[in-house]
Design an enzyme around this catalytic site. Structure first.
Site, PDB file in Angstrom:
ATOM      1  CG  ASP A 315      -1.750   1.210   1.337  1.00  0.00           C
ATOM      2  OD1 ASP A 315      -2.759   1.164   0.671  1.00  0.00           O
ATOM      3  OD2 ASP A 315      -1.808   1.967   2.135  1.00  0.00           O
ATOM      4  CD  GLU A 350      -2.306   2.377  -3.231  1.00  0.00           C
ATOM      5  OE1 GLU A 350      -3.615   2.647  -3.449  1.00  0.00           O
ATOM      6  OE2 GLU A 350      -1.802   2.287  -2.245  1.00  0.00           O
TER       7      GLU A 350
END
Length: 603
Positions: A315, A350
Protein backbone atom coordinates in the site's frame (compact mmCIF):
# COMPACT_ATOMS: atom_id res chain seq x y z
CA UNK A 1 22.73 -8.46 15.13
CA UNK A 2 20.38 -9.48 17.96
CA UNK A 3 17.21 -11.21 16.69
CA UNK A 4 14.29 -9.13 17.91
CA UNK A 5 11.03 -10.42 19.37
CA UNK A 6 10.29 -13.30 21.73
CA UNK A 7 11.62 -16.82 21.12
CA UNK A 8 11.78 -20.13 22.96
CA UNK A 9 14.84 -22.37 22.73
CA UNK A 10 15.69 -25.43 24.85
CA UNK A 11 13.40 -24.51 27.69
CA UNK A 12 14.47 -20.87 27.85
CA UNK A 13 12.65 -17.78 26.60
CA UNK A 14 14.48 -14.80 25.18
CA UNK A 15 13.08 -11.31 24.67
CA UNK A 16 14.71 -8.54 22.65
CA UNK A 17 13.37 -5.13 21.66
CA UNK A 18 14.89 -2.06 20.03
CA UNK A 19 14.77 1.23 21.99
CA UNK A 20 18.00 3.24 21.44
CA UNK A 21 17.08 6.32 23.53
CA UNK A 22 15.26 4.72 26.46
CA UNK A 23 16.80 4.99 29.92
CA UNK A 24 15.16 1.71 31.00
CA UNK A 25 12.91 -0.95 29.48
CA UNK A 26 10.83 -3.53 31.34
CA UNK A 27 9.40 -6.79 30.11
CA UNK A 28 5.85 -7.07 31.49
CA UNK A 29 4.45 -10.59 31.89
CA UNK A 30 0.73 -11.01 32.56
CA UNK A 31 -1.17 -13.78 34.30
CA UNK A 32 -4.79 -12.70 34.25
CA UNK A 33 -4.79 -9.13 35.54
CA UNK A 34 -1.51 -9.62 37.42
CA UNK A 35 1.51 -7.92 35.89
CA UNK A 36 5.10 -8.86 36.72
CA UNK A 37 7.84 -6.50 35.51
CA UNK A 38 11.41 -7.55 34.70
CA UNK A 39 14.09 -4.94 34.07
CA UNK A 40 15.86 -5.66 30.79
CA UNK A 41 19.55 -5.28 29.96
CA UNK A 42 20.82 -2.79 27.38
CA UNK A 43 22.79 -4.18 24.44
CA UNK A 44 23.59 -1.19 22.26
CA UNK A 45 20.34 0.01 20.71
CA UNK A 46 18.49 -3.09 21.97
CA UNK A 47 17.25 -4.38 25.30
CA UNK A 48 17.34 -8.10 26.09
CA UNK A 49 16.21 -10.53 28.77
CA UNK A 50 16.68 -14.30 29.02
CA UNK A 51 14.39 -16.25 31.36
CA UNK A 52 15.01 -19.90 32.34
CA UNK A 53 11.57 -21.19 31.42
CA UNK A 54 9.51 -22.17 28.38
CA UNK A 55 6.99 -19.33 28.28
CA UNK A 56 5.21 -20.38 25.06
CA UNK A 57 1.78 -18.75 25.02
CA UNK A 58 2.58 -16.31 27.82
CA UNK A 59 1.16 -12.78 27.49
CA UNK A 60 3.66 -9.93 27.47
CA UNK A 61 4.33 -6.31 26.61
CA UNK A 62 6.97 -3.66 27.31
CA UNK A 63 7.26 -0.40 29.21
CA UNK A 64 10.00 2.13 28.55
CA UNK A 65 11.17 5.17 30.48
CA UNK A 66 13.07 8.22 29.34
CA UNK A 67 12.33 11.81 28.42
CA UNK A 68 8.81 12.93 27.47
CA UNK A 69 9.20 15.68 24.85
CA UNK A 70 6.95 14.96 21.85
CA UNK A 71 8.03 18.18 20.13
CA UNK A 72 11.53 16.65 19.99
CA UNK A 73 10.38 13.15 19.11
CA UNK A 74 10.68 11.71 22.63
CA UNK A 75 7.59 9.85 23.82
CA UNK A 76 8.78 7.79 26.80
CA UNK A 77 6.02 7.14 29.31
CA UNK A 78 6.33 4.07 31.57
CA UNK A 79 2.57 4.22 32.12
CA UNK A 80 2.10 3.01 28.55
CA UNK A 81 2.04 -0.71 27.85
CA UNK A 82 3.80 -1.12 24.50
CA UNK A 83 3.22 -3.84 21.94
CA UNK A 84 6.33 -5.62 20.70
CA UNK A 85 6.88 -4.47 17.09
CA UNK A 86 7.93 -8.07 16.41
CA UNK A 87 4.85 -9.64 18.03
CA UNK A 88 3.39 -12.47 15.93
CA UNK A 89 0.22 -13.04 17.97
CA UNK A 90 -2.01 -10.80 20.11
CA UNK A 91 -4.55 -11.76 22.76
CA UNK A 92 -7.22 -9.33 21.52
CA UNK A 93 -7.91 -6.52 19.05
CA UNK A 94 -6.76 -2.94 19.44
CA UNK A 95 -9.17 -0.45 20.98
CA UNK A 96 -9.09 3.29 20.37
CA UNK A 97 -9.19 5.41 23.53
CA UNK A 98 -8.03 8.95 24.48
CA UNK A 99 -5.87 7.49 27.24
CA UNK A 100 -3.53 6.06 24.62
CA UNK A 101 -2.27 9.62 24.02
CA UNK A 102 -2.53 10.93 27.60
CA UNK A 103 0.80 11.18 29.44
CA UNK A 104 0.75 9.27 32.70
CA UNK A 105 -2.44 7.33 31.97
CA UNK A 106 -1.84 3.61 32.33
CA UNK A 107 -2.98 1.60 29.32
CA UNK A 108 -2.44 -2.00 30.43
CA UNK A 109 -6.21 -2.57 30.35
CA UNK A 110 -6.47 -1.13 26.81
CA UNK A 111 -3.52 -2.43 24.85
CA UNK A 112 -3.40 -6.03 23.62
CA UNK A 113 -0.68 -8.29 24.96
CA UNK A 114 1.56 -10.23 22.64
CA UNK A 115 1.85 -13.97 23.12
CA UNK A 116 5.19 -15.74 23.18
CA UNK A 117 5.24 -17.97 20.08
CA UNK A 118 5.93 -21.65 20.51
CA UNK A 119 8.37 -23.56 18.38
CA UNK A 120 6.92 -24.36 14.96
CA UNK A 121 8.33 -25.80 11.77
CA UNK A 122 8.38 -23.38 8.83
CA UNK A 123 5.87 -23.97 6.06
CA UNK A 124 7.16 -25.67 2.96
CA UNK A 125 8.18 -22.82 0.67
CA UNK A 126 7.63 -23.56 -2.98
CA UNK A 127 7.80 -21.40 -6.08
CA UNK A 128 4.90 -18.93 -6.06
CA UNK A 129 1.58 -20.14 -7.39
CA UNK A 130 1.28 -17.25 -9.79
CA UNK A 131 1.60 -16.55 -13.48
CA UNK A 132 1.86 -13.14 -15.09
CA UNK A 133 -1.23 -12.58 -17.20
CA UNK A 134 -3.47 -14.32 -14.68
CA UNK A 135 -6.37 -13.07 -12.59
CA UNK A 136 -5.82 -11.56 -9.14
CA UNK A 137 -8.95 -11.51 -6.97
CA UNK A 138 -8.91 -8.78 -4.30
CA UNK A 139 -10.66 -9.79 -1.07
CA UNK A 140 -11.67 -7.96 2.08
CA UNK A 141 -11.61 -11.05 4.30
CA UNK A 142 -14.39 -10.02 6.69
CA UNK A 143 -16.70 -8.50 4.08
CA UNK A 144 -16.23 -11.35 1.61
CA UNK A 145 -17.89 -14.12 3.62
CA UNK A 146 -19.84 -12.21 6.28
CA UNK A 147 -23.11 -12.93 4.39
CA UNK A 148 -22.13 -16.15 2.60
CA UNK A 149 -25.04 -18.58 3.13
CA UNK A 150 -22.93 -21.73 2.67
CA UNK A 151 -20.16 -20.76 5.08
CA UNK A 152 -20.89 -21.76 8.70
CA UNK A 153 -21.71 -18.80 10.94
CA UNK A 154 -18.66 -19.43 13.16
CA UNK A 155 -16.33 -19.04 10.17
CA UNK A 156 -17.94 -16.10 8.41
CA UNK A 157 -15.72 -13.06 8.13
CA UNK A 158 -12.51 -14.94 9.00
CA UNK A 159 -9.44 -16.15 7.16
CA UNK A 160 -10.55 -19.73 7.79
CA UNK A 161 -13.63 -19.13 5.63
CA UNK A 162 -11.38 -18.81 2.59
CA UNK A 163 -10.70 -22.53 2.83
CA UNK A 164 -14.40 -23.47 2.82
CA UNK A 165 -15.33 -25.63 -0.21
CA UNK A 166 -18.02 -23.17 -1.35
CA UNK A 167 -15.53 -20.31 -1.42
CA UNK A 168 -12.85 -22.38 -3.14
CA UNK A 169 -15.40 -23.54 -5.71
CA UNK A 170 -16.30 -19.94 -6.54
CA UNK A 171 -12.65 -19.00 -6.96
CA UNK A 172 -12.05 -21.99 -9.22
CA UNK A 173 -15.13 -21.16 -11.28
CA UNK A 174 -13.58 -17.75 -11.95
CA UNK A 175 -10.18 -19.32 -12.73
CA UNK A 176 -8.52 -17.12 -10.12
CA UNK A 177 -4.73 -17.24 -10.26
CA UNK A 178 -4.19 -15.69 -6.82
CA UNK A 179 -6.26 -14.04 -4.14
CA UNK A 180 -4.96 -10.74 -2.77
CA UNK A 181 -6.04 -10.35 0.85
CA UNK A 182 -6.61 -6.81 2.04
CA UNK A 183 -4.79 -6.21 5.36
CA UNK A 184 -5.15 -8.97 7.91
CA UNK A 185 -2.54 -7.77 10.41
CA UNK A 186 -3.66 -6.14 13.67
CA UNK A 187 -5.01 -2.62 13.15
CA UNK A 188 -6.70 0.10 15.18
CA UNK A 189 -9.63 2.36 14.33
CA UNK A 190 -8.83 5.97 13.42
CA UNK A 191 -9.60 8.38 16.28
CA UNK A 192 -12.57 10.03 14.60
CA UNK A 193 -14.47 6.77 13.97
CA UNK A 194 -15.64 5.60 17.44
CA UNK A 195 -17.54 8.85 18.18
CA UNK A 196 -19.38 8.31 14.88
CA UNK A 197 -20.25 4.73 15.78
CA UNK A 198 -18.02 3.49 12.96
CA UNK A 199 -15.00 1.19 12.70
CA UNK A 200 -12.15 0.67 10.27
CA UNK A 201 -13.41 -2.14 8.04
CA UNK A 202 -10.46 -2.33 5.65
CA UNK A 203 -7.46 -2.67 7.97
CA UNK A 204 -5.19 -0.03 6.43
CA UNK A 205 -4.18 1.31 9.86
CA UNK A 206 -1.81 -1.31 11.34
CA UNK A 207 0.02 -1.27 14.64
CA UNK A 208 1.62 -4.71 14.86
CA UNK A 209 3.00 -5.55 11.41
CA UNK A 210 3.57 -9.29 12.00
CA UNK A 211 0.56 -10.13 14.19
CA UNK A 212 -2.67 -11.19 12.54
CA UNK A 213 -5.75 -9.32 13.68
CA UNK A 214 -7.66 -11.54 16.12
CA UNK A 215 -10.93 -10.35 14.61
CA UNK A 216 -10.26 -11.76 11.15
CA UNK A 217 -7.85 -14.54 12.09
CA UNK A 218 -8.78 -15.72 15.59
CA UNK A 219 -6.71 -18.84 15.04
CA UNK A 220 -3.57 -16.77 14.45
CA UNK A 221 -0.78 -17.98 12.21
CA UNK A 222 -2.15 -21.52 12.11
CA UNK A 223 -5.40 -20.23 10.63
CA UNK A 224 -3.68 -18.31 7.83
CA UNK A 225 -1.32 -21.19 7.20
CA UNK A 226 -4.25 -23.58 6.86
CA UNK A 227 -6.11 -21.30 4.47
CA UNK A 228 -3.01 -20.87 2.31
CA UNK A 229 -2.53 -24.63 2.17
CA UNK A 230 -6.15 -25.19 1.14
CA UNK A 231 -5.96 -22.55 -1.59
CA UNK A 232 -2.66 -23.94 -2.82
CA UNK A 233 -4.27 -27.38 -3.01
CA UNK A 234 -6.83 -25.81 -5.36
CA UNK A 235 -4.07 -24.22 -7.46
CA UNK A 236 -4.66 -20.70 -6.13
CA UNK A 237 -1.88 -18.45 -4.84
CA UNK A 238 -2.12 -16.06 -1.89
CA UNK A 239 -0.83 -12.47 -1.88
CA UNK A 240 -0.93 -10.35 1.29
CA UNK A 241 -1.67 -6.64 1.10
CA UNK A 242 0.78 -5.11 3.60
CA UNK A 243 0.89 -1.57 4.97
CA UNK A 244 4.40 -0.32 5.72
CA UNK A 245 3.85 3.33 4.86
CA UNK A 246 2.44 4.44 8.23
CA UNK A 247 1.13 3.02 11.48
CA UNK A 248 -2.01 3.46 13.56
CA UNK A 249 -0.10 5.64 16.04
CA UNK A 250 -1.03 8.44 13.63
CA UNK A 251 -0.10 12.12 13.98
CA UNK A 252 1.18 14.05 16.99
CA UNK A 253 -2.21 13.65 18.69
CA UNK A 254 -2.13 9.88 18.27
CA UNK A 255 -1.50 7.20 20.82
CA UNK A 256 1.68 5.73 22.29
CA UNK A 257 1.14 2.05 21.55
CA UNK A 258 4.28 0.49 20.09
CA UNK A 259 7.05 2.05 17.99
CA UNK A 260 6.33 5.60 19.21
CA UNK A 261 7.05 4.65 22.82
CA UNK A 262 10.14 2.58 21.97
CA UNK A 263 11.86 4.02 18.92
CA UNK A 264 10.11 7.08 17.50
CA UNK A 265 12.92 7.48 14.95
CA UNK A 266 11.05 4.84 12.96
CA UNK A 267 8.88 7.73 11.75
CA UNK A 268 10.08 10.29 9.25
CA UNK A 269 10.42 13.87 10.52
CA UNK A 270 10.98 17.19 8.81
CA UNK A 271 14.10 19.21 9.77
CA UNK A 272 12.05 21.16 12.29
CA UNK A 273 10.90 17.97 13.99
CA UNK A 274 7.34 17.76 12.63
CA UNK A 275 6.09 14.40 11.48
CA UNK A 276 6.17 13.97 7.71
CA UNK A 277 2.78 13.00 6.32
CA UNK A 278 3.30 11.48 2.87
CA UNK A 279 0.45 9.05 3.52
CA UNK A 280 -2.49 11.25 4.45
CA UNK A 281 -2.63 9.35 7.75
CA UNK A 282 -0.54 11.68 9.90
CA UNK A 283 2.76 9.83 9.97
CA UNK A 284 5.14 8.05 7.62
CA UNK A 285 7.59 5.25 8.32
CA UNK A 286 11.17 6.25 7.50
CA UNK A 287 12.72 3.81 5.03
CA UNK A 288 16.02 5.67 5.19
CA UNK A 289 16.24 4.07 8.66
CA UNK A 290 17.79 0.55 8.43
CA UNK A 291 15.72 -0.60 11.44
CA UNK A 292 12.49 0.13 9.54
CA UNK A 293 13.70 -1.79 6.51
CA UNK A 294 14.75 -4.66 8.78
CA UNK A 295 11.28 -4.81 10.35
CA UNK A 296 9.73 -4.80 6.87
CA UNK A 297 11.95 -7.57 5.54
CA UNK A 298 11.52 -9.67 8.68
CA UNK A 299 7.74 -9.30 8.42
CA UNK A 300 7.72 -10.52 4.83
CA UNK A 301 10.02 -13.43 5.68
CA UNK A 302 7.73 -14.34 8.56
CA UNK A 303 4.65 -14.62 6.34
CA UNK A 304 6.49 -16.31 3.49
CA UNK A 305 8.33 -18.83 5.68
CA UNK A 306 5.67 -19.55 8.31
CA UNK A 307 2.51 -19.29 6.20
CA UNK A 308 3.75 -20.04 2.68
CA UNK A 309 2.29 -16.93 1.05
CA UNK A 310 3.23 -16.33 -2.56
CA UNK A 311 3.75 -12.58 -2.59
CA UNK A 312 2.96 -9.13 -1.29
CA UNK A 313 1.15 -6.02 -2.41
CA UNK A 314 2.43 -2.78 -0.86
CA UNK A 315 0.00 0.00 0.00
CA UNK A 316 1.33 3.48 -0.95
CA UNK A 317 4.52 1.78 -2.09
CA UNK A 318 6.58 4.93 -2.92
CA UNK A 319 7.09 5.34 0.84
CA UNK A 320 9.30 2.22 0.73
CA UNK A 321 11.69 4.12 -1.50
CA UNK A 322 11.62 7.50 0.23
CA UNK A 323 14.46 9.05 2.14
CA UNK A 324 12.68 11.53 2.01
CA UNK A 325 12.36 11.74 -1.78
CA UNK A 326 11.48 8.75 -3.96
CA UNK A 327 14.54 6.88 -5.25
CA UNK A 328 14.04 4.08 -7.83
CA UNK A 329 17.36 2.64 -6.57
CA UNK A 330 16.33 2.75 -2.89
CA UNK A 331 18.04 0.20 -0.60
CA UNK A 332 14.86 -1.79 0.08
CA UNK A 333 14.71 -3.01 -3.51
CA UNK A 334 18.25 -4.41 -3.46
CA UNK A 335 17.66 -5.99 -0.05
CA UNK A 336 14.56 -7.80 -1.27
CA UNK A 337 16.35 -8.91 -4.44
CA UNK A 338 19.28 -10.28 -2.41
CA UNK A 339 17.10 -12.30 -0.02
CA UNK A 340 16.97 -16.01 -0.97
CA UNK A 341 13.29 -16.31 -0.02
CA UNK A 342 11.84 -12.89 -0.75
CA UNK A 343 13.48 -12.69 -4.15
CA UNK A 344 11.27 -15.59 -5.24
CA UNK A 345 8.00 -13.96 -4.13
CA UNK A 346 5.61 -11.83 -6.21
CA UNK A 347 6.00 -8.11 -5.47
CA UNK A 348 3.22 -5.65 -6.33
CA UNK A 349 3.34 -1.88 -5.86
CA UNK A 350 0.52 0.56 -5.44
CA UNK A 351 2.76 3.15 -7.10
CA UNK A 352 1.51 6.37 -5.54
CA UNK A 353 1.34 8.22 -2.23
CA UNK A 354 0.28 11.78 -1.35
CA UNK A 355 3.77 13.18 -0.73
CA UNK A 356 5.91 15.29 -3.09
CA UNK A 357 6.60 13.38 -6.29
CA UNK A 358 4.34 10.64 -5.03
CA UNK A 359 3.00 9.38 -8.37
CA UNK A 360 5.59 6.82 -9.49
CA UNK A 361 3.70 4.55 -11.87
CA UNK A 362 6.22 2.63 -13.98
CA UNK A 363 9.23 3.44 -11.79
CA UNK A 364 9.48 0.32 -9.63
CA UNK A 365 11.96 -2.52 -10.26
CA UNK A 366 11.70 -4.39 -13.52
CA UNK A 367 10.49 -7.59 -11.84
CA UNK A 368 7.75 -5.87 -9.78
CA UNK A 369 4.14 -5.60 -10.91
CA UNK A 370 2.28 -2.32 -10.47
CA UNK A 371 -1.34 -1.28 -10.12
CA UNK A 372 -2.18 0.66 -13.27
CA UNK A 373 -4.79 3.31 -12.51
CA UNK A 374 -4.31 4.75 -16.01
CA UNK A 375 -5.86 1.56 -17.35
CA UNK A 376 -8.86 1.98 -15.03
CA UNK A 377 -9.39 5.62 -15.92
CA UNK A 378 -8.81 5.34 -19.66
CA UNK A 379 -11.05 2.29 -20.05
CA UNK A 380 -13.81 3.99 -18.11
CA UNK A 381 -13.39 7.16 -20.18
CA UNK A 382 -13.50 5.17 -23.43
CA UNK A 383 -16.80 3.52 -22.59
CA UNK A 384 -18.13 6.82 -21.23
CA UNK A 385 -17.34 8.36 -24.63
CA UNK A 386 -14.54 10.67 -23.52
CA UNK A 387 -11.50 8.79 -24.85
CA UNK A 388 -10.55 7.53 -28.30
CA UNK A 389 -9.38 4.24 -29.75
CA UNK A 390 -5.70 5.22 -29.68
CA UNK A 391 -5.55 5.37 -25.88
CA UNK A 392 -7.71 2.25 -25.68
CA UNK A 393 -5.23 0.36 -27.85
CA UNK A 394 -2.30 1.52 -25.73
CA UNK A 395 -3.92 0.22 -22.56
CA UNK A 396 -5.03 -3.06 -24.12
CA UNK A 397 -1.54 -3.62 -25.50
CA UNK A 398 0.11 -3.45 -22.08
CA UNK A 399 0.71 0.28 -21.49
CA UNK A 400 4.18 0.34 -23.00
CA UNK A 401 4.10 4.13 -22.62
CA UNK A 402 4.33 3.55 -18.87
CA UNK A 403 6.28 0.31 -18.53
CA UNK A 404 8.26 0.04 -21.75
CA UNK A 405 8.02 -2.84 -24.21
CA UNK A 406 7.34 -6.33 -22.91
CA UNK A 407 8.27 -9.72 -24.32
CA UNK A 408 8.52 -13.35 -23.22
CA UNK A 409 11.70 -12.65 -21.26
CA UNK A 410 10.33 -9.45 -19.72
CA UNK A 411 6.56 -9.84 -19.32
CA UNK A 412 4.21 -6.91 -18.92
CA UNK A 413 4.33 -5.37 -15.43
CA UNK A 414 0.90 -3.77 -15.54
CA UNK A 415 -1.92 -4.91 -13.28
CA UNK A 416 -5.02 -3.84 -15.15
CA UNK A 417 -8.20 -3.23 -13.19
CA UNK A 418 -11.54 -1.51 -13.61
CA UNK A 419 -12.29 -1.04 -9.91
CA UNK A 420 -10.57 -1.74 -6.59
CA UNK A 421 -11.48 -1.55 -2.92
CA UNK A 422 -10.83 2.19 -3.05
CA UNK A 423 -13.39 3.93 -5.27
CA UNK A 424 -16.66 2.96 -6.92
CA UNK A 425 -17.45 -0.69 -7.41
CA UNK A 426 -17.77 -1.73 -11.04
CA UNK A 427 -21.57 -1.74 -10.84
CA UNK A 428 -21.66 1.67 -9.15
CA UNK A 429 -19.40 3.09 -11.89
CA UNK A 430 -22.31 2.88 -14.33
CA UNK A 431 -25.04 3.78 -11.80
CA UNK A 432 -23.70 6.89 -10.05
CA UNK A 433 -22.21 10.09 -11.41
CA UNK A 434 -21.41 11.40 -7.91
CA UNK A 435 -20.13 9.78 -4.72
CA UNK A 436 -22.64 9.19 -1.95
CA UNK A 437 -20.51 8.89 1.18
CA UNK A 438 -22.84 10.47 3.72
CA UNK A 439 -22.75 7.35 5.91
CA UNK A 440 -19.03 8.00 6.54
CA UNK A 441 -19.79 11.01 8.72
CA UNK A 442 -17.62 13.48 6.78
CA UNK A 443 -20.39 15.41 4.98
CA UNK A 444 -19.63 13.56 1.74
CA UNK A 445 -16.22 15.24 1.45
CA UNK A 446 -14.14 12.05 1.59
CA UNK A 447 -13.38 9.72 -1.31
CA UNK A 448 -12.41 10.46 -4.90
CA UNK A 449 -14.23 13.37 -6.49
CA UNK A 450 -13.53 12.36 -10.09
CA UNK A 451 -14.47 8.76 -10.88
CA UNK A 452 -15.07 8.89 -14.65
CA UNK A 453 -18.45 7.34 -13.89
CA UNK A 454 -21.92 7.73 -15.39
CA UNK A 455 -25.43 6.70 -14.38
CA UNK A 456 -27.22 5.93 -17.66
CA UNK A 457 -29.94 8.48 -16.94
CA UNK A 458 -30.83 7.93 -13.30
CA UNK A 459 -28.67 8.35 -10.21
CA UNK A 460 -28.55 5.15 -8.20
CA UNK A 461 -31.16 2.44 -7.83
CA UNK A 462 -33.92 2.18 -10.41
CA UNK A 463 -36.57 -0.24 -11.63
CA UNK A 464 -36.40 1.08 -15.21
CA UNK A 465 -35.59 -1.99 -17.29
CA UNK A 466 -34.05 0.03 -20.11
CA UNK A 467 -31.60 1.71 -17.75
CA UNK A 468 -30.79 -1.57 -16.04
CA UNK A 469 -30.14 -3.18 -19.43
CA UNK A 470 -27.85 -0.32 -20.44
CA UNK A 471 -25.90 -0.61 -17.20
CA UNK A 472 -25.55 -4.37 -17.61
CA UNK A 473 -24.26 -3.87 -21.17
CA UNK A 474 -21.73 -1.30 -19.95
CA UNK A 475 -20.46 -3.63 -17.25
CA UNK A 476 -20.08 -6.53 -19.65
CA UNK A 477 -18.31 -4.34 -22.18
CA UNK A 478 -15.80 -3.13 -19.59
CA UNK A 479 -15.23 -6.66 -18.32
CA UNK A 480 -14.67 -7.89 -21.83
CA UNK A 481 -12.08 -5.17 -22.31
CA UNK A 482 -10.32 -6.13 -19.08
CA UNK A 483 -10.13 -9.82 -19.94
CA UNK A 484 -8.80 -9.00 -23.42
CA UNK A 485 -5.97 -6.84 -22.11
CA UNK A 486 -2.25 -7.56 -22.03
CA UNK A 487 -0.83 -7.81 -18.53
CA UNK A 488 -2.08 -9.26 -15.27
CA UNK A 489 -5.70 -8.41 -14.45
CA UNK A 490 -7.49 -7.83 -11.14
CA UNK A 491 -11.09 -8.07 -9.98
CA UNK A 492 -12.35 -6.95 -6.60
CA UNK A 493 -14.53 -9.58 -4.95
CA UNK A 494 -18.16 -9.23 -5.94
CA UNK A 495 -17.61 -7.12 -9.05
CA UNK A 496 -18.13 -10.29 -11.07
CA UNK A 497 -21.78 -10.37 -10.00
CA UNK A 498 -22.76 -6.71 -9.66
CA UNK A 499 -21.76 -5.82 -6.11
CA UNK A 500 -22.91 -2.32 -5.07
CA UNK A 501 -21.90 -0.04 -2.19
CA UNK A 502 -24.90 2.24 -2.75
CA UNK A 503 -22.67 4.85 -4.36
CA UNK A 504 -20.18 4.97 -1.49
CA UNK A 505 -16.72 5.21 -3.04
CA UNK A 506 -14.80 5.16 0.24
CA UNK A 507 -16.42 2.41 2.30
CA UNK A 508 -13.39 1.93 4.58
CA UNK A 509 -15.57 2.48 7.67
CA UNK A 510 -18.64 0.52 6.61
CA UNK A 511 -18.54 -2.84 8.39
CA UNK A 512 -22.16 -3.42 7.43
CA UNK A 513 -24.37 -4.12 4.43
CA UNK A 514 -22.76 -1.26 2.49
CA UNK A 515 -19.37 -2.95 2.58
CA UNK A 516 -20.31 -6.62 2.83
CA UNK A 517 -20.54 -8.78 -0.29
CA UNK A 518 -24.17 -9.76 -0.99
CA UNK A 519 -24.15 -13.40 -2.10
CA UNK A 520 -27.93 -13.90 -2.08
CA UNK A 521 -28.82 -11.24 -4.66
CA UNK A 522 -25.88 -11.65 -6.97
CA UNK A 523 -26.31 -11.39 -10.74
CA UNK A 524 -25.79 -15.00 -11.79
CA UNK A 525 -25.82 -14.18 -15.51
CA UNK A 526 -23.02 -11.65 -15.06
CA UNK A 527 -21.07 -14.08 -12.91
CA UNK A 528 -21.34 -16.76 -15.59
CA UNK A 529 -20.23 -14.23 -18.22
CA UNK A 530 -17.10 -13.42 -16.20
CA UNK A 531 -16.40 -17.11 -15.63
CA UNK A 532 -16.58 -17.72 -19.38
CA UNK A 533 -14.23 -14.83 -20.10
CA UNK A 534 -11.79 -16.06 -17.50
CA UNK A 535 -11.93 -19.65 -18.73
CA UNK A 536 -11.07 -18.44 -22.20
CA UNK A 537 -8.20 -16.29 -20.93
CA UNK A 538 -6.80 -18.91 -18.56
CA UNK A 539 -6.48 -21.48 -21.34
CA UNK A 540 -3.29 -19.72 -22.47
CA UNK A 541 -2.11 -17.11 -20.00
CA UNK A 542 1.25 -16.77 -21.66
CA UNK A 543 -0.26 -14.91 -24.59
CA UNK A 544 -1.48 -12.20 -22.19
CA UNK A 545 1.88 -11.77 -20.45
CA UNK A 546 3.13 -9.66 -23.35
CA UNK A 547 1.70 -8.40 -26.61
CA UNK A 548 1.90 -11.05 -29.31
CA UNK A 549 4.52 -10.42 -31.98
CA UNK A 550 2.00 -11.19 -34.71
CA UNK A 551 -0.58 -8.65 -33.54
CA UNK A 552 -2.41 -6.84 -36.35
CA UNK A 553 -4.67 -3.83 -35.79
CA UNK A 554 -7.51 -3.88 -38.31
CA UNK A 555 -9.99 -1.31 -39.61
CA UNK A 556 -13.68 -1.93 -40.35
CA UNK A 557 -12.75 -3.44 -43.75
CA UNK A 558 -10.33 -5.90 -42.18
CA UNK A 559 -7.25 -4.11 -43.55
CA UNK A 560 -4.29 -2.85 -41.52
CA UNK A 561 -5.07 0.35 -39.64
CA UNK A 562 -3.69 3.54 -41.17
CA UNK A 563 -2.90 6.84 -39.49
CA UNK A 564 -6.17 8.15 -40.86
CA UNK A 565 -8.03 5.25 -39.27
CA UNK A 566 -6.45 5.89 -35.88
CA UNK A 567 -7.17 9.61 -36.02
CA UNK A 568 -10.63 9.48 -37.58
CA UNK A 569 -13.04 11.74 -35.61
CA UNK A 570 -15.56 9.73 -33.67
CA UNK A 571 -13.83 6.39 -34.29
CA UNK A 572 -15.28 3.98 -31.75
CA UNK A 573 -14.34 0.54 -33.09
CA UNK A 574 -11.07 -1.26 -32.46
CA UNK A 575 -10.13 -4.67 -33.80
CA UNK A 576 -6.94 -6.63 -33.37
CA UNK A 577 -5.87 -10.09 -34.34
CA UNK A 578 -3.16 -12.20 -32.67
CA UNK A 579 -2.41 -15.77 -31.59
CA UNK A 580 -5.34 -17.18 -33.52
CA UNK A 581 -7.90 -14.78 -32.06
CA UNK A 582 -9.70 -11.72 -33.36
CA UNK A 583 -11.04 -9.33 -30.71
CA UNK A 584 -13.35 -6.47 -31.65
CA UNK A 585 -14.42 -3.62 -29.40
CA UNK A 586 -17.42 -1.60 -30.58
CA UNK A 587 -18.47 1.27 -28.38
CA UNK A 588 -21.74 2.02 -30.16
CA UNK A 589 -22.98 -1.53 -29.59
CA UNK A 590 -21.42 -1.88 -26.14
CA UNK A 591 -19.74 -5.09 -27.26
CA UNK A 592 -16.44 -6.90 -27.00
CA UNK A 593 -16.40 -9.91 -29.32
CA UNK A 594 -13.90 -12.77 -29.20
CA UNK A 595 -13.60 -14.95 -32.29
CA UNK A 596 -11.23 -17.92 -32.60
CA UNK A 597 -9.80 -17.96 -36.11
CA UNK A 598 -9.64 -21.20 -38.09
CA UNK A 599 -6.19 -22.73 -38.22
CA UNK A 600 -4.41 -22.73 -41.52
CA UNK A 601 -5.25 -25.84 -43.50
CA UNK A 602 -8.47 -26.50 -41.61
CA UNK A 603 -11.81 -26.68 -43.36
Amino acid sequence: MIPLGASVTKGRTRFAVRSPLASAVWLCLFEGATERRHLMERRGADWVLDLPADLSGARYGYRASGEWAPDRGLWFDPAKLLVDPYAVELDRRFEQDPRLAEFGADTADLVPCARVPGCADPAATKPPLFEVGGLIYEINVRAFTRLHPEVPERLRGTVAALAHPAVVAHLRKLHVTAVELMPVVAWIDERHLPPLGLVNAWGYNPVAMMALDPGVSPGGIAELRGAVAALHEAGIGVILDLVFNHSGESDIAGGVISLRGLDNAAYAHAPGGALINDTGCGNTLDFANPAVRCLTLDTMRHFAANCGVDGFRFDLAPVLARGPGFDPAAPIFAEIAADPLLSTRVMIAEPWDVGPGGYQLGNFPANWLEWNDRFRDDIRRFWKGEEGIGKLATRLAGSSDLFGPADRENPCRSINFLAAHDGFTLADTVAYEQRHNWANGEQNRDGHGENFSWNNGTEGETSDEAILAARRADIKAMLGTLFASTGTIMLTAGDEFGRSQQGNNNAYCQDNAIGWVDWINRDQDLEDYVAALSRQRSSNLQRFASLAEDVRWLNVKGAEMTVEDWEAPGADRLCWQADGWRITVTRADRRVDFVRLPQEGSR
